[in-house]
Design a protein around this motif. Structure first.
Motif, PDB file in Angstrom:
ATOM      1  N   ASN A 269      20.880  25.896 -23.426  1.00  0.00           N
ATOM      2  CA  ASN A 269      21.122  24.892 -22.391  1.00  0.00           C
ATOM      3  C   ASN A 269      19.945  24.785 -21.430  1.00  0.00           C
ATOM      4  OD1 ASN A 269      23.061  22.984 -21.083  1.00  0.00           O
ATOM      5  ND2 ASN A 269      22.740  24.387 -19.373  1.00  0.00           N
ATOM      6  N   ASP A 270      19.191  25.873 -21.263  1.00  0.00           N
ATOM      7  CA  ASP A 270      17.981  25.795 -20.447  1.00  0.00           C
ATOM      8  C   ASP A 270      17.022  24.770 -21.045  1.00  0.00           C
ATOM      9  OD1 ASP A 270      16.135  26.296 -18.508  1.00  0.00           O
ATOM     10  OD2 ASP A 270      15.539  28.261 -19.247  1.00  0.00           O
ATOM     11  N   GLY A 271      16.914  24.777 -22.373  1.00  0.00           N
ATOM     12  CA  GLY A 271      16.074  23.778 -23.025  1.00  0.00           C
ATOM     13  C   GLY A 271      16.596  22.372 -22.813  1.00  0.00           C
ATOM     14  N   VAL A 272      17.914  22.190 -22.949  1.00  0.00           N
ATOM     15  CA  VAL A 272      18.513  20.862 -22.761  1.00  0.00           C
ATOM     16  C   VAL A 272      18.248  20.351 -21.343  1.00  0.00           C
ATOM     17  CG1 VAL A 272      20.686  19.586 -22.651  1.00  0.00           C
ATOM     18  CG2 VAL A 272      20.303  21.222 -24.502  1.00  0.00           C
ATOM     19  N   GLN A 273      18.534  21.195 -20.343  1.00  0.00           N
ATOM     20  CA  GLN A 273      18.378  20.767 -18.954  1.00  0.00           C
ATOM     21  C   GLN A 273      16.921  20.436 -18.622  1.00  0.00           C
ATOM     22  OE1 GLN A 273      20.909  20.104 -16.931  1.00  0.00           O
ATOM     23  NE2 GLN A 273      22.306  20.738 -18.554  1.00  0.00           N
ATOM     24  N   THR A 274      15.992  21.181 -19.182  1.00  0.00           N
ATOM     25  CA  THR A 274      14.586  20.926 -18.889  1.00  0.00           C
ATOM     26  C   THR A 274      14.121  19.622 -19.540  1.00  0.00           C
ATOM     27  OG1 THR A 274      14.219  23.311 -18.825  1.00  0.00           O
ATOM     28  CG2 THR A 274      12.263  21.914 -18.883  1.00  0.00           C
ATOM     29  N   VAL A 275      14.579  19.356 -20.749  1.00  0.00           N
ATOM     30  CA  VAL A 275      14.249  18.080 -21.383  1.00  0.00           C
ATOM     31  C   VAL A 275      14.784  16.925 -20.535  1.00  0.00           C
ATOM     32  CG1 VAL A 275      14.678  16.598 -23.389  1.00  0.00           C
ATOM     33  CG2 VAL A 275      14.127  19.007 -23.718  1.00  0.00           C
ATOM     34  N   ILE A 276      16.024  17.044 -20.046  1.00  0.00           N
ATOM     35  CA  ILE A 276      16.622  15.993 -19.243  1.00  0.00           C
ATOM     36  C   ILE A 276      15.798  15.738 -17.980  1.00  0.00           C
ATOM     37  CG2 ILE A 276      18.614  15.405 -17.810  1.00  0.00           C
ATOM     38  CD1 ILE A 276      20.349  16.893 -19.851  1.00  0.00           C
ATOM     39  N   SER A 277      15.416  16.812 -17.281  1.00  0.00           N
ATOM     40  CA  SER A 277      14.755  16.644 -15.986  1.00  0.00           C
ATOM     41  C   SER A 277      13.282  16.285 -16.097  1.00  0.00           C
ATOM     42  CB  SER A 277      14.920  17.920 -15.141  1.00  0.00           C
ATOM     43  OG  SER A 277      14.239  19.010 -15.726  1.00  0.00           O
ATOM     44  N   GLN A 278      12.643  16.622 -17.224  1.00  0.00           N
ATOM     45  CA  GLN A 278      11.191  16.419 -17.322  1.00  0.00           C
ATOM     46  C   GLN A 278      10.790  15.292 -18.270  1.00  0.00           C
ATOM     47  OE1 GLN A 278       9.400  18.131 -15.134  1.00  0.00           O
ATOM     48  NE2 GLN A 278      11.276  19.212 -14.542  1.00  0.00           N
ATOM     49  N   ALA A 279      11.740  14.658 -18.943  1.00  0.00           N
ATOM     50  CA  ALA A 279      11.397  13.647 -19.939  1.00  0.00           C
ATOM     51  C   ALA A 279      10.645  12.468 -19.332  1.00  0.00           C
ATOM     52  CB  ALA A 279      12.661  13.157 -20.648  1.00  0.00           C
ATOM     53  N   SER A 280      11.073  12.026 -18.151  1.00  0.00           N
ATOM     54  CA  SER A 280      10.411  10.867 -17.542  1.00  0.00           C
ATOM     55  C   SER A 280       8.995  11.204 -17.109  1.00  0.00           C
ATOM     56  CB  SER A 280      11.225  10.357 -16.345  1.00  0.00           C
ATOM     57  OG  SER A 280      12.411   9.740 -16.782  1.00  0.00           O
ATOM     58  N   VAL A 281       8.799  12.416 -16.597  1.00  0.00           N
ATOM     59  CA  VAL A 281       7.447  12.839 -16.215  1.00  0.00           C
ATOM     60  C   VAL A 281       6.555  12.882 -17.448  1.00  0.00           C
ATOM     61  CG1 VAL A 281       6.071  14.693 -15.211  1.00  0.00           C
ATOM     62  CG2 VAL A 281       8.302  14.134 -14.236  1.00  0.00           C
ATOM     63  N   PHE A 282       7.073  13.406 -18.559  1.00  0.00           N
ATOM     64  CA  PHE A 282       6.318  13.450 -19.809  1.00  0.00           C
ATOM     65  C   PHE A 282       5.951  12.035 -20.268  1.00  0.00           C
ATOM     66  CE2 PHE A 282       6.488  13.314 -24.519  1.00  0.00           C
ATOM     67  CZ  PHE A 282       5.398  14.123 -24.809  1.00  0.00           C
ATOM     68  N   GLY A 283       6.944  11.128 -20.199  1.00  0.00           N
ATOM     69  CA  GLY A 283       6.694   9.762 -20.650  1.00  0.00           C
ATOM     70  C   GLY A 283       5.696   9.023 -19.796  1.00  0.00           C
ATOM     71  N   SER A 284       5.784   9.204 -18.472  1.00  0.00           N
ATOM     72  CA  SER A 284       4.890   8.455 -17.576  1.00  0.00           C
ATOM     73  C   SER A 284       3.501   9.072 -17.500  1.00  0.00           C
ATOM     74  CB  SER A 284       5.506   8.368 -16.172  1.00  0.00           C
ATOM     75  OG  SER A 284       5.651   9.659 -15.604  1.00  0.00           O
ATOM     76  N   GLU A 285       3.430  10.390 -17.395  1.00  0.00           N
ATOM     77  CA  GLU A 285       2.144  11.037 -17.155  1.00  0.00           C
ATOM     78  C   GLU A 285       1.353  11.304 -18.439  1.00  0.00           C
ATOM     79  OE1 GLU A 285       0.885  11.681 -14.092  1.00  0.00           O
ATOM     80  OE2 GLU A 285       2.629  10.663 -13.262  1.00  0.00           O
ATOM     81  N   GLU A 286       2.053  11.693 -19.524  1.00  0.00           N
ATOM     82  CA  GLU A 286       1.346  12.042 -20.764  1.00  0.00           C
ATOM     83  C   GLU A 286       1.216  10.850 -21.710  1.00  0.00           C
ATOM     84  OE1 GLU A 286      -0.866  14.246 -23.257  1.00  0.00           O
ATOM     85  OE2 GLU A 286      -0.032  15.083 -21.415  1.00  0.00           O
ATOM     86  N   LEU A 287       2.295  10.049 -21.806  1.00  0.00           N
ATOM     87  CA  LEU A 287       2.279   8.937 -22.756  1.00  0.00           C
ATOM     88  C   LEU A 287       1.857   7.626 -22.118  1.00  0.00           C
ATOM     89  CD1 LEU A 287       5.553   9.714 -24.771  1.00  0.00           C
ATOM     90  CD2 LEU A 287       3.216  10.504 -25.186  1.00  0.00           C
TER      91      LEU A 287
END
Length: 451
Positions: A269-287
């Motif tokens: 669940n730590d992995g799930v929660q981190t994906v949820i909270s960081q996905a937008s940052v990954f999409g905006s900053e990296e992609l």
């Protein structure tokens, strides 16, 4: 006469139970908008932008004099909120168990979180510290409210219907997230037509989640029932929050299989929660994806998560919750591996990945909750669900921290997202080792036909 009376009473009990279950679903409808619109979509990129505007020439901000890369501030703020939550949750769980009055505590935590979220309207300029503070308050409030909310599940649903009830709750939450995201998308993409700046549109979207949370919380507060404990049980449970937590952990030592499940859940669940909270940052900053693309992607996740939660609930009815969760963890691992190779500036592949996330997101969470409810000894729901939420939040600071540190040392969000695979691999291995039927019997509960 007797033969006519019994069915009427049974029908009355059924109607009351269904009414309470429907009220329970609505809290997912109320609070999930915060998780979706605020934590997953808007706050990460927006707070990162605010932090960058306050950064020095080297790209660092200095909260309390500590140098922090502006790009990592949001992840670190999430970690701090988790640490605070694991301090507060045992106190709330102990109070609920001692008094049997969950509703007043649910109301307090829900409205404190809703107020902090509504206060994000004032997050502008370089007020990154205000944003961090409101994030901590809202996240802690949500965590406490979920301890109380989840602890109702074993009381409102029998063993055979628990997977379905839990899955419907998650489906309600994702449906609400979808609805509000559509409104957010209209406001954000057409902000010029409304005479609003982009930043003002984001702030309105953030604040509206708090208003939604507070308004719909009224429904479960009217329909859920407090269940008073016998006087001897109240006397046996006196003590402070951490004292009760210590007693709960001691009691759990008599149920090592329940602890085994918690450890597995803690990891994946730590992995799930981190994906949820960081996905937008990954999409905006990296992609390099714009905010409108991110909103559409998260909307896709929400829509598919409704079907995914209900579909995985049906799979659990056929194959058992444990096997269904294990299958979802395999999918999560493949999702993160694929995310590492996503091409920048290509929304189509980001949408494909979002579709797979939506398929497994709700079901993984819903079935974990219902599976744990079978492992809770009767009469100790709030205590054990406090530990469940502690397991949820207790290492959920590690994922964002690892994500932030990986970015700070490598400068790559791709490396950061890839590092999360570890949580799913370890979680799979630990969950596969738990004999769930024996764990249910060990907790003193009836074993469902499929688990």
């Amino acid at each position: 006469m007797s033969s006519g009376t019994v069915p009427a009473e049974a029908s009355g009990r059924t109607d009351a139970a269904r009414r309470e279950q429907r009220g329970w679903y609505v809290y997912d409808w109320a609070c999930s908008v915060y998780s979706t619109s605020v934590l997953t979509v808007f706050l990460g990129p927006y707070l990162t932008t605010v932090a960058k505007s306050a950064a020095d020439a080297q790209g660092y901000v200095h909260p309390l004099g500590v140098p922090v890369a502006a790009g990592s501030f949001f992840a670190y703020a999430v970690s701090v909120s988790v640490i605070v939550a694991i301090v507060v949750m045992p106190v709330a769980g102990a109070a609920a168990d001692r008094t049997g009055r969950k509703k007043p505590l649910l109301a307090l935590s829900a409205y404190l979180g809703a107020a902090a979220t509504a206060g994000m309207f004032f997050l502008d300029g370089d007020r990154y510290l205000l944003g961090g503070l409101l994030l901590v308050v809202a996240n802690v409030s949500l965590a406490v409210s979920m301890v109380l909310y989840n602890s109702y599940l074993p009381q409102i649903a029998g063993p055979e219907e628990r997977d379905a009830v839990s899955s419907r709750g998650w489906a309600f939450g994702y449906a609400a997230g979808s609805l509000v995201l559509v409104a957010n998308l209209v406001l954000y993409t057409a902000h010029d037509s409304f005479g609003l700046s982009e930043a003002m549109a984001v702030r309105i979207c953030l604040a509206s989640a708090g208003v939604w949370w507070g308004a719909f919380t009224l429904v479960p507060l009217r329909r859920l029932r407090d269940r008073r404990l016998p006087a001897e049980a109240v006397a046996a449970r006196r003590g402070g929050g951490w004292g009760r937590l210590a007693a709960t952990v001691k009691d759990m030592r008599r149920h090592p299989l329940t602890l085994g499940f918690l450890l597995a859940y803690l990891m994946y669940n730590d992995g799930v929660q981190t994906v949820i909270s960081q996905a937008s940052v990954f999409g905006s900053e990296e992609l390099g994806l714009d905010q409108s693309t991110l909103i559409v992607a998260v909307l896709l996740v929400q829509v598919l998560a409704v079907a995914g939660a209900l579909g995985m609930g049906r799979l659990a009815g056929r194959y058992g919750a444990q096997r269904t969760i294990l299958g979802s963890l395999v999918v999560w691992t493949l999702i993160l591996a694929a995310g590492y190779f996503l091409p920048a500036g290509s929304p189509v592949w980001f949408f494909v990945l979002a579709a797979f996330i939506g398929t497994v997101l709700g079901g993984t969470q819903a079935l974990s909750r219902s599976l744990f409810s079978h492992l809770v000894p009767e009469g100790k729901e709030a205590e054990y669900f406090s530990a469940f939420e502690m397991s949820d939040r207790g290492m959920s600071w590690l994922g964002p921290l690892l994500f932030g540190l990986t970015y700070q040392f490598t400068g790559s969000y791709r490396d950061a997202i890839l590092s999360l695979i570890l949580f799913f691999l370890i979680g799979f291995a630990l969950l596969a080792r738990v004999p769930v039927r024996r764990a249910v019997l060990d907790a003193g509960n009836p074993v469902p036909g499929r688990i």
